[in-house]
Design an enzyme around this catalytic site. Structure first.
Site, PDB file in Angstrom:
ATOM      1  CB  SER A 127      20.068  34.645  63.775  1.00 59.90           C
ATOM      2  OG  SER A 127      19.137  33.758  64.342  1.00 59.90           O
ATOM      3  CD  GLU A 129      17.337  29.558  66.340  1.00 68.49           C
ATOM      4  OE1 GLU A 129      17.933  28.536  66.712  1.00 68.49           O
ATOM      5  OE2 GLU A 129      16.150  29.786  66.615  1.00 68.49           O
ATOM      6  CE1 TYR A 151      20.630  30.609  60.012  1.00 66.11           C
ATOM      7  CE2 TYR A 151      19.859  30.705  62.281  1.00 66.11           C
ATOM      8  CZ  TYR A 151      19.972  31.279  61.036  1.00 66.11           C
ATOM      9  OH  TYR A 151      19.434  32.527  60.816  1.00 66.11           O
TER      10      TYR A 151
HETATM   11  P1  GDP Z   1      13.830  28.680  64.262  1.00 63.88           P
HETATM   12  O1  GDP Z   1      13.515  29.362  65.545  1.00 63.88           O
HETATM   13  O2  GDP Z   1      14.712  29.469  63.354  1.00 63.88           O
HETATM   14  O3  GDP Z   1      14.323  27.282  64.435  1.00 63.88           O
HETATM   15  O4  GDP Z   1      12.417  28.652  63.447  1.00 63.88           O
HETATM   16  P2  GDP Z   1      11.395  27.458  63.094  1.00 63.88           P
HETATM   17  O5  GDP Z   1      10.139  28.115  62.653  1.00 63.88           O
HETATM   18  O6  GDP Z   1      12.016  26.481  62.135  1.00 63.88           O
HETATM   19  O7  GDP Z   1      11.181  26.682  64.480  1.00 63.88           O
HETATM   20  C1  GDP Z   1      10.653  27.336  65.614  1.00 63.88           C
HETATM   21  C2  GDP Z   1      10.370  26.338  66.708  1.00 63.88           C
HETATM   22  O8  GDP Z   1       9.291  25.490  66.290  1.00 63.88           O
HETATM   23  C3  GDP Z   1      11.520  25.378  67.051  1.00 63.88           C
HETATM   24  O9  GDP Z   1      11.604  25.299  68.463  1.00 63.88           O
HETATM   25  C4  GDP Z   1      11.083  24.051  66.473  1.00 63.88           C
HETATM   26  O10 GDP Z   1      11.592  22.906  67.190  1.00 63.88           O
HETATM   27  C5  GDP Z   1       9.575  24.149  66.670  1.00 63.88           C
HETATM   28  N1  GDP Z   1       8.816  23.224  65.828  1.00 63.88           N
HETATM   29  C6  GDP Z   1       7.930  22.282  66.262  1.00 63.88           C
HETATM   30  N2  GDP Z   1       7.439  21.592  65.223  1.00 63.88           N
HETATM   31  C7  GDP Z   1       8.034  22.067  64.112  1.00 63.88           C
HETATM   32  C8  GDP Z   1       7.932  21.728  62.717  1.00 63.88           C
HETATM   33  O11 GDP Z   1       7.205  20.830  62.302  1.00 63.88           O
HETATM   34  N3  GDP Z   1       8.714  22.476  61.852  1.00 63.88           N
HETATM   35  C9  GDP Z   1       9.531  23.490  62.293  1.00 63.88           C
HETATM   36  N4  GDP Z   1      10.246  24.194  61.406  1.00 63.88           N
HETATM   37  N5  GDP Z   1       9.650  23.808  63.598  1.00 63.88           N
HETATM   38  C10 GDP Z   1       8.922  23.111  64.487  1.00 63.88           C
END
Ligand code: GDP
Length: 330
Positions: A127, A129, A151
């Site tokens: 990933s 990440e 993660y």
């Molecule tokens: P990730 O890149 O695997 O962590 O995928 P996510 O879709 O969970 O999150 C992407 C980005 O969106 C991260 O930087 C989060 O902090 C931001 N983000 C902002 N608001 C939200 C929210 O309400 N839910 C999630 N999942 N992410 C959020």
């Protein structure tokens, strides 16, 4: 017929990959854990060709039994605790499944092996990440890792152990370092789907606000359907290697929100959006943008769906689904 074994079969990528491999003539086996996985029925209804096999990434003997049953040519390890925010609350479980689960699967592959002329080929879902607090921009296969969540740390272990087993035991094992990839099958907890679903519900008058965390972080978002093609391509090469899979474009969460509301003709989106600290993370990945030149040159891979098309597809899907649920005619 070639045989493929997929962990994480009920997740977004598992479903895309199963459908893709079936269209290529594969027999598809999916690993399911537990007694009553709530998603299995729905997946089988759509894809009755999948043979479900019991197994758990926390249980090595069950993996050996599952591989013995399926006798696969290719194993795709997509199973994981995959939600970054949850990994902060369940760090040990994440390390066990997302990290040690890879080691157990590699051991199971060593034990079951496949035929001598046709050893099992292994794909690991690494990933972006892992890049976390990025050391360079854009990120490629040589960029050092600096994970920012349990993660990300577990994925780094998974990635490194794949490299180590490939070098130690001559396994055909590849890691695909996939940047964020989305689509209508994405879980509602991830930000793209959370946003497109809320936008659809707001448009239909079923919801009045969208509560988010950090709007400033940036992601390289592609379409999951394009990305599973890259997984398969990696396992068709003569030599096992690792590849970055990305679009090479980055967009902020704010851009995602603006574009999604724009899809339903709402320009003054700020009146619907509120930020809440509970959606901020203890440590954030601020910016991801991938350099997938190696995959483009060696695998001939290219993404076909761009960001605007992806968002448009997801909003349209969520409008249909939410309208049908509420009995609203579009
Ligand atoms: P990730 O890149 O695997 O962590 O995928 P996510 O879709 O969970 O999150 C992407 C980005 O969106 C991260 O930087 C989060 O902090 C931001 N983000 C902002 N608001 C939200 C929210 O309400 N839910 C999630 N999942 N992410 C959020």
């Amino acid at each position: 017929m070639p045989r493929a074994f997929i962990t994480g079969i009920t997740g977004q990528d598992g479903q895309h990959l199963a459908s893709f491999l079936h269209s290529k003539g594969y027999d598809v086996y999916g690993m399911v854990k537990g007694q009553s996985n709530p998603h299995v029925g729905a997946v089988l209804e759509e894809m009755p060709f999948i043979e479900m096999v019991p197994g758990d990434l926390a249980d090595l003997p069950s993996l050996v039994a599952a591989l013995n049953m399926a006798q696969p040519d290719e194993v795709y390890n997509l199973g994981a605790i995959s939600f970054v925010a949850l990994s902060f609350n369940q760090a040990e479980l994440t390390a066990n499944i997302t990290g040690l689960g890879v080691l157990r699967m590699l051991e199971a592959i060593r034990m079951v092996g496949g035929s001598q002329n046709n050893p099992i080929r292994f794909y690991q879902a690494s990933s972006s990440e892992m890049f976390g607090k990025v050391r360079e921009t854009p990120q490629n296969e040589q960029t050092p890792f600096h994970p920012r969540s349990p993660y990300g740390c577990a994925k780094v272990f998974g990635h490194d152990i794949v490299v180590n087993y490939r070098e130690s035991y001559d396994l055909f094992a590849c890691s695909g370092i996939l940047f964020n990839h989305e689509g209508p099958r994405r879980g509602i907890e991830f930000v793209t789907r959370k946003v497109t679903n809320a936008v659809a519900r707001i448009k239909l008058g079923l919801q009045h606000e969208l509560v988010l965390g950090n709007l400033d972080s940036k992601r390289d978002w592609g379409y999951a359907g394009d990305y599973v093609r890259a997984m398969w391509l990696m396992l068709q090469q003569d030599v096992p290697e690792d590849y970055v899979i990305a679009t090479g474009e980055t967009h902020s969460i704010e851009e995602l929100v603006e574009r999604s509301f724009g899809e339903v003709g709402i320009d003054d989106w700020r009146q619907y959006v509120r930020q809440d600290p509970k959606f901020f993370r203890p440590a954030e990945v601020d910016l991801l943008i991938g350099d997938s030149s190696k995959a483009r040159e060696r695998l001939g891979w290219m993404p076909e769906i761009d960001f605007p098309t992806l968002i448009s597809m997801m909003v349209a899907h969520d409008l249909q689904v939410e309208a049908a649920k509420a009995g609203i005619e579009l």
